[in-house]
Scaffold this motif. Structure first.
Motif, PDB file in Angstrom:
ATOM      1  N   PHE A  35       0.658  -1.064   0.013  1.00 51.60           N
ATOM      2  CA  PHE A  35       0.067  -0.090  -0.010  1.00 51.60           C
ATOM      3  C   PHE A  35       0.877   1.305  -0.134  1.00 51.60           C
ATOM      4  CE2 PHE A  35      -3.311  -2.762   0.741  1.00 51.60           C
ATOM      5  CZ  PHE A  35      -4.239  -2.263   0.211  1.00 51.60           C
ATOM      6  N   ASN A  36       1.913   1.217   0.439  1.00 46.49           N
ATOM      7  CA  ASN A  36       2.802   2.203   0.464  1.00 46.49           C
ATOM      8  C   ASN A  36       3.161   2.681  -0.934  1.00 46.49           C
ATOM      9  OD1 ASN A  36       2.793   2.937   3.066  1.00 46.49           O
ATOM     10  ND2 ASN A  36       4.684   1.517   3.355  1.00 46.49           N
ATOM     11  N   PHE A  37       3.372   1.440  -1.840  1.00 43.70           N
ATOM     12  CA  PHE A  37       3.705   1.557  -3.311  1.00 43.70           C
ATOM     13  C   PHE A  37       2.506   2.263  -3.960  1.00 43.70           C
ATOM     14  CE2 PHE A  37       3.791  -0.770  -7.407  1.00 43.70           C
ATOM     15  CZ  PHE A  37       4.851  -0.200  -7.888  1.00 43.70           C
ATOM     16  N   VAL A  38       1.193   1.958  -3.766  1.00 42.47           N
ATOM     17  CA  VAL A  38       0.023   2.651  -4.142  1.00 42.47           C
ATOM     18  C   VAL A  38       0.215   4.032  -4.021  1.00 42.47           C
ATOM     19  CG1 VAL A  38      -2.370   2.427  -4.239  1.00 42.47           C
ATOM     20  CG2 VAL A  38      -1.111   0.290  -4.060  1.00 42.47           C
ATOM     21  N   ARG A  39       0.299   4.166  -2.648  1.00 45.70           N
ATOM     22  CA  ARG A  39       0.466   5.629  -2.355  1.00 45.70           C
ATOM     23  C   ARG A  39       1.469   6.476  -3.229  1.00 45.70           C
ATOM     24  NH1 ARG A  39      -0.489   6.181   3.688  1.00 45.70           N
ATOM     25  NH2 ARG A  39      -2.905   6.203   3.137  1.00 45.70           N
ATOM     26  N   GLY A  40       2.434   5.584  -3.236  1.00 38.44           N
ATOM     27  CA  GLY A  40       3.535   6.394  -4.039  1.00 38.44           C
ATOM     28  C   GLY A  40       3.042   6.876  -5.770  1.00 38.44           C
TER      29      GLY A  40
END
Length: 196
Positions: A105-110
């Motif tokens: 989910f940090n990847f998605v936020r990026g």
């Protein structure tokens, strides 16, 4: 009773689909000759992101001049094109992110952050173009910014909306991954005899 909300796992492909739609609209804007057109007949002026064309009222041939000869023309094209390239990269990253079972989910936020960068580049290009075009290029007759320019703005609006959703998606992590049971309403016959 299972209800598929906006953020459920089965609906995860909506965001990459919207990014694909934004790419299609961006391609139309980049390739279209309708950034600026004559508003009514006789149609004597039309322009794309790359060139401006005029013709006489009786002439059938367009006389075109490249907008890449102007610094603002190169700037408008470069900023919109850079935004478009980053958009394509975001689309590829989104497809990869939603293809794996365990979302990072940090990847998605990026990806959401990158989409805000895309929107900034595209807005810069879409603002430079009409302001400098009307100042630097002599216009003939009544003109309007037309359909291809509109597709550029439509692509940018979709990108901004997707950026917000990508940034907010980690807040619904459990719903997206299916880690919580859906809430449904069930009443037993003993408690509600009047339903029989």
């Amino acid at each position: 009773m299972v209800v598929c909300g906006l953020a459920c796992w089965r609906c995860r492909w909506l965001l990459p689909l919207l990014l694909g739609l934004a790419i299609i609209m961006g391609i139309i804007a980049l390739a279209g000759r309708g950034w600026l057109e004559s508003e009514s007949a006789p149609y004597v002026q039309q322009a794309s992101l790359w060139e401006s064309c005029t013709r006489g009222e009786e002439d059938l041939n367009w006389n075109c001049e490249s907008l890449m000869d102007y610094g603002w023309g190169r700037a408008a094209a470069a900023t919109y094109l850079v935004g478009f390239v980053i958009l394509v990269i975001c689309f590829a990253l989104a497809v990869i992110a939603f293809s794996i079972e365990i979302l990072r989910f940090n990847f998605v936020r990026g990806i959401g952050g990158l989409l805000f960068v895309v929107a900034a580049f595209q807005i810069i290009g879409l603002v430079i173009y009409p302001v400098k075009f009307t100042e630097e290029i002599p216009l003939t007759g009544d003109n309007m910014f037309s359909w291809a320019y509109g597709f550029g703005w439509a692509s940018t609006v979709v990108v901004i909306g997707c950026a917000f959703f990508f940034c907010c998606l980690p807040n619904w992590e459990d719903e997206v991954l299916g880690n919580i049971k859906p809430t449904g309403y069930y009443s037993s016959p003993e408690r509600a005899p009047y339903l029989n």
